[in-house]
Motif scaffolding. Structure first.
Motif, PDB file in Angstrom:
ATOM      1  N   GLN A 185       3.693  -1.945   9.107  1.00 35.70           N
ATOM      2  CA  GLN A 185       3.842  -0.557   9.553  1.00 35.70           C
ATOM      3  C   GLN A 185       4.278   0.322   8.381  1.00 35.70           C
ATOM      4  O   GLN A 185       4.990  -0.127   7.473  1.00 35.70           O
ATOM      5  CB  GLN A 185       4.890  -0.481  10.668  1.00 35.70           C
ATOM      6  N   TRP A 186       3.854   1.579   8.417  1.00 37.77           N
ATOM      7  CA  TRP A 186       4.293   2.533   7.400  1.00 37.77           C
ATOM      8  C   TRP A 186       5.798   2.750   7.528  1.00 37.77           C
ATOM      9  O   TRP A 186       6.325   2.850   8.633  1.00 37.77           O
ATOM     10  CB  TRP A 186       3.567   3.864   7.556  1.00 37.77           C
ATOM     11  N   GLU A 187       6.475   2.822   6.400  1.00 36.12           N
ATOM     12  CA  GLU A 187       7.919   3.047   6.403  1.00 36.12           C
ATOM     13  C   GLU A 187       8.341   3.737   5.114  1.00 36.12           C
ATOM     14  O   GLU A 187       7.605   3.750   4.117  1.00 36.12           O
ATOM     15  CB  GLU A 187       8.671   1.729   6.553  1.00 36.12           C
TER      16      GLU A 187
ATOM     17  N   GLU B  28       0.861  -1.176   0.000  1.00 34.05           N
ATOM     18  CA  GLU B  28       0.000   0.000   0.000  1.00 34.05           C
ATOM     19  C   GLU B  28       0.896   1.224   0.000  1.00 34.05           C
ATOM     20  O   GLU B  28       1.797   1.349   0.832  1.00 34.05           O
ATOM     21  CB  GLU B  28      -0.915   0.031   1.222  1.00 34.05           C
TER      22      GLU B  28
ATOM     23  N   GLY C 141       1.161   5.250   0.391  1.00 29.41           N
ATOM     24  CA  GLY C 141       0.446   6.376   0.969  1.00 29.41           C
ATOM     25  C   GLY C 141       0.293   7.533   0.003  1.00 29.41           C
ATOM     26  O   GLY C 141       0.964   7.591  -1.037  1.00 29.41           O
TER      27      GLY C 141
ATOM     28  N   ARG D 183       3.480   0.324   3.125  1.00 23.92           N
ATOM     29  CA  ARG D 183       3.373  -0.745   4.111  1.00 23.92           C
ATOM     30  C   ARG D 183       2.950  -2.020   3.379  1.00 23.92           C
ATOM     31  O   ARG D 183       2.183  -1.980   2.411  1.00 23.92           O
ATOM     32  CB  ARG D 183       2.382  -0.402   5.217  1.00 23.92           C
TER      33      ARG D 183
ATOM     34  N   THR E 169      -1.218  -6.459   7.872  1.00 22.00           N
ATOM     35  CA  THR E 169      -0.933  -5.093   7.444  1.00 22.00           C
ATOM     36  C   THR E 169       0.274  -4.608   8.224  1.00 22.00           C
ATOM     37  O   THR E 169       0.246  -4.562   9.460  1.00 22.00           O
ATOM     38  CB  THR E 169      -2.122  -4.148   7.701  1.00 22.00           C
TER      39      THR E 169
ATOM     40  N   GLN F 126       5.758   6.454   0.923  1.00 19.86           N
ATOM     41  CA  GLN F 126       5.413   5.837   2.196  1.00 19.86           C
ATOM     42  C   GLN F 126       4.643   4.553   1.896  1.00 19.86           C
ATOM     43  O   GLN F 126       3.603   4.587   1.223  1.00 19.86           O
ATOM     44  CB  GLN F 126       4.569   6.788   3.037  1.00 19.86           C
TER      45      GLN F 126
ATOM     46  N   SER G 107      -3.813   7.279  -2.503  1.00 20.39           N
ATOM     47  CA  SER G 107      -3.145   6.083  -2.006  1.00 20.39           C
ATOM     48  C   SER G 107      -3.550   4.906  -2.887  1.00 20.39           C
ATOM     49  O   SER G 107      -4.659   4.866  -3.419  1.00 20.39           O
ATOM     50  CB  SER G 107      -3.513   5.803  -0.544  1.00 20.39           C
TER      51      SER G 107
END
Length: 273
Positions: free
Chosen positions: A218-220, A182, A184, A203, A216, A201, A236
């Motif tokens: 973590q955002w990174e 996914e 962002g 995940r 799902t 961004q 997104s």
């Protein structure tokens, strides 16, 4: 954006053509071909084939298969015994088989997307009518920097010529790992190598065999780019990605190449909860 597949009406009947003839039939003034050897059936799947020239049954140059210079030409991708036709209003998909230099196409499916470009829609309908009448194929491989060439001849004598660009699997020399990311809606400043960078961004998302989301991440920061993906601020996307292990990787580069396979869904930022 989620796509639905439906049977493409112009292609209701399965077509199996075994007519005889020469691939280079007609008197068209083809551009000089590559100097390499003839390719086998596996070479069809090794390249993305972009339409370069088209000829009428009489052998004359036929520009009706091309629109304006701003519109990307027709591209064929062969994989898993299916051929995808890209850069029309919709993506067509048809099963295919080859026997020697003969090619047989089954009935096609198509995505259902709105198209406000009447000329492009008319071209799509024209392609839908002629595609299942393809009867012969020929690939001529290049030497050095020469691009390979695919020639398709149809039962009425129409002829298409394509130049080939290596697929990711051909380029990276390994089978891909399938994954979902996914992305962002906004990039963020990040440190990448010797300087600052605007990172996507992302995940990771995982799905079970039944299509239900099971994980799902973590955002990174995503320090690479995704080949074939154009990020639009404020949107997104869930992407299906093919990840390839790279060879001879420089010290400051990613060990993997990420190639877009499909946009699974898109969401405007102001619609996100």
């Amino acid at each position: 954006m989620k796509f639905r597949w439906t049977w493409c009406l112009p292609l209701i009947a399965s077509v199996t053509l075994a007519a005889c003839g020469t691939t280079e039939g007609g008197g068209g003034a083809s551009k000089p071909g590559p100097s390499g050897p003839a390719g086998d059936a596996a070479s069809l799947t090794a390249y993305h084939w972009k339409l370069q020239q088209a000829f009428t049954p009489a052998g004359n140059d036929d520009q009706t298969w091309f629109l304006s210079s701003s519109q990307a030409p027709i591209v064929l991708d062969f994989a898993d015994q299916r051929v995808l036709v890209k850069n029309l209003c919709n993506v067509m998909s048809s099963g295919y088989s080859v026997e020697g230099q003969r090619i047989n196409l089954q009935r096609a499916m198509s995505t259902l997307r709105a198209c406000n470009d009447n000329q492009l829609m008319m071209l799509e309908q024209k392609v839908a009518r002629i595609l299942p009448t393809a009867k012969q194929w020929n690939v001529q491989l290049g030497v050095g920097t020469e691009q390979p060439r695919l020639t398709l001849q149809f039962i009425d004598g129409t002829r298409w010529q394509f130049n080939g660009q290596p697929t990711a699997q051909t380029q990276y020399g390994s089978a891909p790992e399938r994954m979902f990311l996914e992305v962002g809606p906004e990039r963020k400043a990040c440190s990448a190598g010797a300087g600052r960078h605007q990172c996507l961004q992302v995940r990771e998302i995982r799905y079970g065999d039944n299509g239900v989301k099971t994980y799902t991440g973590q955002w990174e920061n995503f320090y690479s780019e995704i080949e074939g993906y154009k990020h639009e601020a404020g949107v997104s996307n869930v992407l299906r990605i093919n990840r390839y292990k790279r060879q001879n990787v420089p010290a400051d580069a990613s060990a993997y190449a990420y190639v877009l396979d499909m946009v699974v869904s898109s969401t405007l930022e102001n619609k996100r909860k």
